[in-house]
Design an enzyme around this catalytic site. Sequence first.
Site, PDB file in Angstrom:
ATOM      1  N   GLU A   1       0.826  -1.214   0.000  1.00  0.00           N
ATOM      2  CA  GLU A   1       0.000   0.000   0.000  1.00  0.00           C
ATOM      3  C   GLU A   1       0.860   1.264   0.000  1.00  0.00           C
ATOM      4  O   GLU A   1       0.493   2.264  -0.585  1.00  0.00           O
ATOM      5  CB  GLU A   1      -0.964  -0.003   1.193  1.00  0.00           C
ATOM      6  CG  GLU A   1      -2.070  -1.039   1.074  1.00  0.00           C
ATOM      7  CD  GLU A   1      -2.946  -0.859  -0.173  1.00  0.00           C
ATOM      8  OE1 GLU A   1      -3.051   0.266  -0.671  1.00  0.00           O
ATOM      9  OE2 GLU A   1      -3.497  -1.856  -0.652  1.00  0.00           O
TER      10      GLU A   1
ATOM     11  N   LEU B   1      11.246   4.560  -7.974  1.00  0.00           N
ATOM     12  CA  LEU B   1       9.817   4.610  -7.610  1.00  0.00           C
ATOM     13  C   LEU B   1       9.371   6.032  -7.277  1.00  0.00           C
ATOM     14  O   LEU B   1       8.199   6.352  -7.344  1.00  0.00           O
ATOM     15  CB  LEU B   1       9.547   3.737  -6.378  1.00  0.00           C
ATOM     16  CG  LEU B   1       9.002   2.328  -6.579  1.00  0.00           C
ATOM     17  CD1 LEU B   1       8.651   1.708  -5.242  1.00  0.00           C
ATOM     18  CD2 LEU B   1       7.793   2.319  -7.487  1.00  0.00           C
ATOM     19  N   GLY B   2      10.338   6.876  -6.878  1.00  0.00           N
ATOM     20  CA  GLY B   2       9.994   8.262  -6.533  1.00  0.00           C
ATOM     21  C   GLY B   2       9.379   8.377  -5.147  1.00  0.00           C
ATOM     22  O   GLY B   2       9.180   7.373  -4.455  1.00  0.00           O
TER      23      GLY B   2
ATOM     24  N   ASP C   1      -8.950   6.245  -2.345  1.00  0.00           N
ATOM     25  CA  ASP C   1      -7.860   6.680  -3.219  1.00  0.00           C
ATOM     26  C   ASP C   1      -8.478   7.306  -4.467  1.00  0.00           C
ATOM     27  O   ASP C   1      -9.703   7.492  -4.532  1.00  0.00           O
ATOM     28  CB  ASP C   1      -6.910   5.510  -3.545  1.00  0.00           C
ATOM     29  CG  ASP C   1      -7.548   4.489  -4.475  1.00  0.00           C
ATOM     30  OD1 ASP C   1      -8.777   4.588  -4.742  1.00  0.00           O
ATOM     31  OD2 ASP C   1      -6.831   3.601  -4.968  1.00  0.00           O
TER      32      ASP C   1
ATOM     33  N   TYR D   1      -5.192   6.784   4.616  1.00  0.00           N
ATOM     34  CA  TYR D   1      -5.307   5.778   3.553  1.00  0.00           C
ATOM     35  C   TYR D   1      -4.595   4.477   3.941  1.00  0.00           C
ATOM     36  O   TYR D   1      -5.175   3.392   3.893  1.00  0.00           O
ATOM     37  CB  TYR D   1      -4.727   6.322   2.227  1.00  0.00           C
ATOM     38  CG  TYR D   1      -4.623   5.248   1.186  1.00  0.00           C
ATOM     39  CD1 TYR D   1      -5.725   4.896   0.421  1.00  0.00           C
ATOM     40  CD2 TYR D   1      -3.439   4.530   1.006  1.00  0.00           C
ATOM     41  CE1 TYR D   1      -5.649   3.868  -0.509  1.00  0.00           C
ATOM     42  CE2 TYR D   1      -3.353   3.504   0.088  1.00  0.00           C
ATOM     43  CZ  TYR D   1      -4.455   3.180  -0.671  1.00  0.00           C
ATOM     44  OH  TYR D   1      -4.382   2.149  -1.581  1.00  0.00           O
TER      45      TYR D   1
ATOM     46  N   CYS E   1     -26.134   3.046 -10.650  1.00  0.00           N
ATOM     47  CA  CYS E   1     -25.236   4.196 -10.875  1.00  0.00           C
ATOM     48  C   CYS E   1     -26.031   5.415 -11.358  1.00  0.00           C
ATOM     49  O   CYS E   1     -26.672   5.388 -12.421  1.00  0.00           O
ATOM     50  CB  CYS E   1     -24.176   3.815 -11.902  1.00  0.00           C
ATOM     51  SG  CYS E   1     -23.102   5.194 -12.316  1.00  0.00           S
TER      52      CYS E   1
ATOM     53  N   CYS F   1     -20.170  -3.197 -15.886  1.00  0.00           N
ATOM     54  CA  CYS F   1     -20.010  -2.747 -14.499  1.00  0.00           C
ATOM     55  C   CYS F   1     -21.049  -3.374 -13.569  1.00  0.00           C
ATOM     56  O   CYS F   1     -22.252  -3.316 -13.855  1.00  0.00           O
ATOM     57  CB  CYS F   1     -20.130  -1.224 -14.443  1.00  0.00           C
ATOM     58  SG  CYS F   1     -19.948  -0.591 -12.771  1.00  0.00           S
TER      59      CYS F   1
ATOM     60  N   CYS G   1     -19.174   0.810 -18.761  1.00  0.00           N
ATOM     61  CA  CYS G   1     -20.404   0.697 -17.969  1.00  0.00           C
ATOM     62  C   CYS G   1     -21.174  -0.580 -18.302  1.00  0.00           C
ATOM     63  O   CYS G   1     -21.871  -1.126 -17.447  1.00  0.00           O
ATOM     64  CB  CYS G   1     -21.293   1.922 -18.195  1.00  0.00           C
ATOM     65  SG  CYS G   1     -20.472   3.461 -17.757  1.00  0.00           S
TER      66      CYS G   1
ATOM     67  N   GLN H   1       0.788   6.792  -5.208  1.00  0.00           N
ATOM     68  CA  GLN H   1       1.531   7.535  -6.241  1.00  0.00           C
ATOM     69  C   GLN H   1       2.165   6.638  -7.297  1.00  0.00           C
ATOM     70  O   GLN H   1       2.906   7.130  -8.135  1.00  0.00           O
ATOM     71  CB  GLN H   1       2.669   8.405  -5.636  1.00  0.00           C
ATOM     72  CG  GLN H   1       2.358   9.101  -4.363  1.00  0.00           C
ATOM     73  CD  GLN H   1       1.531  10.347  -4.573  1.00  0.00           C
ATOM     74  OE1 GLN H   1       1.241  10.699  -5.697  1.00  0.00           O
ATOM     75  NE2 GLN H   1       1.120  10.982  -3.496  1.00  0.00           N
TER      76      GLN H   1
HETATM   77  S1  SF4 Z   1     -19.775   3.136 -11.649  1.00  0.00           S
HETATM   78 FE1  SF4 Z   1     -21.199   4.031 -13.121  1.00  0.00          FE
HETATM   79  S2  SF4 Z   1     -19.900   5.257 -14.450  1.00  0.00           S
HETATM   80 FE2  SF4 Z   1     -18.542   3.856 -13.372  1.00  0.00          FE
HETATM   81  S3  SF4 Z   1     -18.371   2.117 -14.795  1.00  0.00           S
HETATM   82 FE3  SF4 Z   1     -20.023   1.677 -13.316  1.00  0.00          FE
HETATM   83  S4  SF4 Z   1     -21.844   2.319 -14.392  1.00  0.00           S
HETATM   84 FE4  SF4 Z   1     -20.154   3.284 -15.441  1.00  0.00          FE
END
Ligand code: SF4
Length: 378
Positions: free
Chosen positions: A53, A96-97, A154, A136, A224, A218, A215, A58
């Site tokens: 982590e 890696l910076g 993140d 984080y 969403c 997804c 999407c 970065q």
């Molecule tokens: S969270 Fe929403 S915008 Fe992102 S990939 Fe899924 S459906 Fe698309």
Amino acid sequence: MTHPKPKMNQQIPGFSSADIGLIQKNLLHWYNTHHRHLPWRESCDPYRIWVSEVMLQQTQVKTAVPYFLAFVDRFPTLESLARADLEKVLKSWEGLGYYARARNLHKAAQQVVQHMDGRIPHRFSDFKALPGVGDYIASAVMSMAFNQVHAVVDANVKRVLARLLCLDIPVNQSSAHTRFKAVADTLVDRTDPGSFNQALMELGALVCTPSAPDCGRCPLAHPCLALAGCQVSRYPLRLKAKKIPCHHISTGIVIKAGRVLVTRRKLDGLLGGLWEFPGGKRKNKESAEDACIREIKEETGLDVRIVSFLTHVRHAYTHFKIEMDIFYCDYISGDVVLDGPIDHKWIAPENIHRLAFPTANRKFIPLIDRSVISRKQT
Ligand code: SF4
């Protein structure tokens, strides 16, 4: 070790408890079948999770993987890291910076060994008090290694949440982290927070990507809000970034009897503890050559003369960029008296690779011509 009983998720406006339950279930199911097999996911060892982590802050996954494997091979346990010389740790981090990450990880490992019996603390506040551990890292390690309910935020998580919930919070605003964290805390799965956190980050990395999110694949397409409102391209919101300044730097490869001078930067601050070739910022209207001679004199006390130009290097840091002119210089006179750096060495060119250098220096090191260094100086 017992942990507090998971609390119920709070409400998110426009989302019922059933919606939140569905998000958790679909996301975890998707993660279980689609996640990448990454070396730090092969165990629940808090040390390996911690190292990964820290590296992943970065740094992209594909860059971090070989560094992670080499790092845990060289420092397989927290004790071995605590015992190691800082210079060896920085050498493992070279390229890696953001070297403060390595210095802090090393310091934190020493504190855990010296004051905590070598055991990574289970209490969030104890762990977060260690050097370099912010919200984080603490949330990631506590949730993934010890299954504690802490949401991780993140850049990937911010993007997914901004689209999922149509959040009008610019992701680069200073208060963004706290506001996204509050939202993420309401969504995180109470029974498997570690997997949920990884799943949300993985979704941002693989599906809900910055451009062209997929999407159609997804698991959160329903419910969403950005997708439902055809506003995916609007999110996440971002404040216009300020133009970053460019510094012009002159750097010298100072040659003396077949060796070159390298200096070590102060341990704190940017690139702290790394070695570099001496030089610094050009003043207004100063030539690159004059700046090189002046900077070397101010930084090391040595008088040098320019022999020839080696190359020009560009490099970008987070808040500024540099344009660097590099010159071969012959030592003329003086003893090294450092002003700024904490150490120096005259080294043979074949030993340069043994030291840890910033990336901007590593860009020209392969171009150094050994015949120029070994030639007889006049
Ligand atoms: S969270 Fe929403 S915008 Fe992102 S990939 Fe899924 S459906 Fe698309």
